[in-house]
Design a protein around this motif. Structure first.
Motif, mmCIF file in Angstrom:
data_model
loop_
_atom_site.group_PDB
_atom_site.id
_atom_site.type_symbol
_atom_site.label_atom_id
_atom_site.label_comp_id
_atom_site.label_asym_id
_atom_site.label_seq_id
_atom_site.Cartn_x
_atom_site.Cartn_y
_atom_site.Cartn_z
ATOM 1 N N HIS A 192 36.025 18.499 1.165
ATOM 2 C CA HIS A 192 37.079 19.247 1.278
ATOM 3 C C HIS A 192 37.468 19.933 0.169
ATOM 4 O O HIS A 192 37.701 21.170 -0.212
ATOM 5 C CB HIS A 192 38.380 18.766 1.904
ATOM 6 N N TYR A 193 37.766 19.032 -0.988
ATOM 7 C CA TYR A 193 38.208 19.822 -2.357
ATOM 8 C C TYR A 193 36.893 20.659 -3.150
ATOM 9 O O TYR A 193 36.889 21.590 -3.966
ATOM 10 C CB TYR A 193 38.670 18.717 -3.179
ATOM 11 N N LYS A 194 35.771 19.895 -2.802
ATOM 12 C CA LYS A 194 34.315 20.641 -3.152
ATOM 13 C C LYS A 194 34.586 22.357 -2.899
ATOM 14 O O LYS A 194 34.011 23.116 -3.603
ATOM 15 C CB LYS A 194 33.094 19.963 -2.923
ATOM 16 N N ARG A 195 34.888 22.052 -1.431
ATOM 17 C CA ARG A 195 34.615 23.576 -0.952
ATOM 18 C C ARG A 195 35.692 24.478 -1.557
ATOM 19 O O ARG A 195 35.300 25.692 -1.826
ATOM 20 C CB ARG A 195 34.689 23.535 0.661
ATOM 21 N N LEU A 196 37.066 23.922 -1.681
ATOM 22 C CA LEU A 196 38.046 24.860 -2.265
ATOM 23 C C LEU A 196 37.710 25.042 -3.659
ATOM 24 O O LEU A 196 37.895 25.967 -4.194
ATOM 25 C CB LEU A 196 39.218 23.845 -2.394
ATOM 26 N N ALA A 197 37.110 24.144 -4.482
ATOM 27 C CA ALA A 197 36.719 24.512 -5.816
ATOM 28 C C ALA A 197 35.594 25.413 -6.148
ATOM 29 O O ALA A 197 35.640 26.199 -7.089
ATOM 30 C CB ALA A 197 36.306 23.186 -6.554
ATOM 31 N N GLU A 198 34.721 25.545 -5.114
ATOM 32 C CA GLU A 198 33.773 26.460 -5.005
ATOM 33 C C GLU A 198 33.776 27.672 -4.615
ATOM 34 O O GLU A 198 33.295 29.030 -4.958
ATOM 35 C CB GLU A 198 32.403 25.631 -4.538
ATOM 36 N N ILE A 250 43.620 9.109 -1.432
ATOM 37 C CA ILE A 250 42.356 9.398 -2.211
ATOM 38 C C ILE A 250 41.866 8.449 -3.106
ATOM 39 O O ILE A 250 42.454 8.491 -4.257
ATOM 40 C CB ILE A 250 42.422 11.011 -2.785
ATOM 41 N N GLU A 251 41.126 7.656 -3.126
ATOM 42 C CA GLU A 251 40.749 6.617 -3.864
ATOM 43 C C GLU A 251 40.323 7.164 -5.382
ATOM 44 O O GLU A 251 39.720 8.154 -5.619
ATOM 45 C CB GLU A 251 39.580 5.587 -3.346
ATOM 46 N N PRO A 252 40.547 6.257 -6.369
ATOM 47 C CA PRO A 252 40.123 6.906 -7.856
ATOM 48 C C PRO A 252 38.722 7.047 -7.865
ATOM 49 O O PRO A 252 38.382 7.975 -8.776
ATOM 50 C CB PRO A 252 40.416 5.502 -8.559
ATOM 51 N N GLU A 253 37.807 6.472 -7.089
ATOM 52 C CA GLU A 253 36.646 6.750 -7.279
ATOM 53 C C GLU A 253 35.946 7.967 -6.646
ATOM 54 O O GLU A 253 35.420 8.903 -7.313
ATOM 55 C CB GLU A 253 35.487 5.714 -6.399
ATOM 56 N N THR A 254 36.858 8.577 -5.610
ATOM 57 C CA THR A 254 36.538 9.992 -5.132
ATOM 58 C C THR A 254 37.164 11.015 -6.387
ATOM 59 O O THR A 254 36.517 11.990 -6.465
ATOM 60 C CB THR A 254 37.150 10.128 -3.791
ATOM 61 N N ILE A 255 38.348 10.613 -7.126
ATOM 62 C CA ILE A 255 38.872 11.514 -7.855
ATOM 63 C C ILE A 255 37.983 11.577 -9.052
ATOM 64 O O ILE A 255 37.806 12.807 -9.519
ATOM 65 C CB ILE A 255 40.172 11.266 -8.354
ATOM 66 N N VAL A 256 37.480 10.583 -9.313
ATOM 67 C CA VAL A 256 36.369 10.696 -10.599
ATOM 68 C C VAL A 256 35.250 11.484 -10.279
ATOM 69 O O VAL A 256 34.794 12.320 -11.042
ATOM 70 C CB VAL A 256 35.740 9.179 -10.846
ATOM 71 N N ARG A 257 34.733 11.589 -8.998
ATOM 72 C CA ARG A 257 33.552 12.579 -8.522
ATOM 73 C C ARG A 257 34.130 13.950 -8.658
ATOM 74 O O ARG A 257 33.518 14.921 -8.846
ATOM 75 C CB ARG A 257 33.129 12.272 -7.034
ATOM 76 N N LEU A 258 35.586 14.203 -8.122
ATOM 77 C CA LEU A 258 36.027 15.380 -7.873
ATOM 78 C C LEU A 258 36.143 16.009 -9.460
ATOM 79 O O LEU A 258 36.245 17.348 -9.530
ATOM 80 C CB LEU A 258 37.371 15.513 -7.412
ATOM 81 N N ALA A 259 36.367 15.147 -10.240
ATOM 82 C CA ALA A 259 36.714 15.437 -11.893
ATOM 83 C C ALA A 259 35.587 16.442 -12.473
ATOM 84 O O ALA A 259 35.669 16.891 -13.273
ATOM 85 C CB ALA A 259 36.929 14.394 -12.673
ATOM 86 N N GLU A 260 34.097 16.254 -11.841
ATOM 87 C CA GLU A 260 32.925 16.947 -12.179
ATOM 88 C C GLU A 260 32.797 18.456 -11.816
ATOM 89 O O GLU A 260 32.250 19.020 -12.299
ATOM 90 C CB GLU A 260 31.771 16.035 -11.703
ATOM 91 N N LEU A 261 33.808 18.561 -10.787
ATOM 92 C CA LEU A 261 33.836 19.935 -10.361
ATOM 93 C C LEU A 261 34.656 20.988 -11.306
ATOM 94 O O LEU A 261 35.742 20.664 -11.497
ATOM 95 C CB LEU A 261 34.328 20.117 -8.968
#
Length: 295
Positions: free
Chosen positions: A123-129, A148-159
């Motif tokens: 969801h957030y990847k599509r918004l970011a892109e 939204i678990e911290p591990e997911t936010i860590v992944r999102l931070a790369e976008l």
């Protein structure tokens, strides 16, 4: 560490939306925007939870975004709520906010349908892109039914366009992990936890109580940002009862709308299914506002 989204540090205000006879009262809204700008807040956040976004029509939602951007005229940042439990709808609203001239987008976690962690990420990847605005991930599991678990936010931070987290889980452990493991700017989504979160590295708040006393919230956040925690604690304890009432008397934005009415800054009208604060609680709120010196 230089954090992404650091331009959104400080005090953002989760604006209420004034209504009259079921329609947005834009004259009163303009007064509220000017009140906040005069107080020197850093950013305005219309059409979030506090702004009753779930009960506004899509057309009204867009009109409010455009109105606040126009009224601020660049005098402060604007980060409207453009989230949805439909990714396509969130993208559409966010693209509208971008065209209207917003500075960022506040993206509540998809609610009710309870995505998996991979669903949150996609969801957030599509918004970011697909959208050019910096995105603020708004994590409030008490409303959305899933963290939204911290591990997911860590992944999102790369976008690239994921820049800020509005942290409203109530967990200092989760806040600490995000700050330790990412370079994202973290803003408190719970007024009573802003100072504790800043003590571990958060950069400010998206505040409800700042609808009432923006200058005092700004003083606390500025003191904490400067490392003057003695002064920040003094402001924190001054604000604490008001913060408790805004979150504890009833579901947001019922108490803050009642407070604005008592202060003569709103008529208190909300859209169903939100209903006015019950009278015994109004009297309790009146006592808190009086004790604070607002009445």
């Amino acid at each position: 560490m230089d954090r992404k989204g650091s331009e959104f540090a400080g005090v953002s205000v989760a604006l209420t939306t004034p209504f009259v006879n079921g329609e947005v009262d834009y004259d009163r809204f303009a007064e509220q925007v000017e009140f906040q700008i005069a107080a020197g807040v850093d950013c305005l956040c219309p059409v979030g939870t506090t702004g009753e976004s779930p009960t506004l029509s899509h057309d009204e939602h867009e009109r409010v975004i455009a109105f606040v951007v126009e009224k601020t005229s660049g005098r402060t940042k604007v980060m409207p709520g453009t989230g949805s439990n439909s990714t396509a709808e969130a993208v559409r609203l966010t693209k509208f906010a971008e065209r209207a001239g917003a500075d960022a987008a506040l993206q509540v976690a998809p609610y009710y349908n309870k995505p998996t962690q991979e669903g949150f990420y996609q969801h957030y990847k599509r918004l970011a892109e697909e959208c050019g605005l910096p995105q603020c991930v708004y994590n409030i599991p008490g409303r959305t039914a899933k963290n939204i678990e911290p591990e997911t936010i860590v992944r999102l931070a790369e976008l690239e366009n994921i820049a800020v987290v509005k942290e409203a889980t109530g967990s200092l452990d989760q806040c600490s992990r995000i700050l330790a493991e990412t370079n994202l700017t973290v803003l408190s989504g719970d007024d009573s936890l802003t100072l504790p979160m800043m003590a571990v590295g958060a950069s400010g708040s998206i505040s409800v109580v700042a609808n009432l006393v923006p200058g005092d919230v700004k003083a606390m956040v500025a003191a904490a940002a400067a490392g003057d925690f003695a002064a920040a604690r003094e402001q924190h304890f001054k604000l604490f009862a008001l913060c408790r009432d805004m979150l504890g008397l009833a579901t947001n934005p019922i108490p803050v709308k009642a407070a604005m009415k008592l202060l003569g800054r709103d008529n208190g009208e909300m859209l169903l299914p939100m209903t006015p604060l019950e009278e015994p609680l109004v009297e309790k709120l009146r006592g808190s506002l009086t004790a604070y010196g607002l009445l």
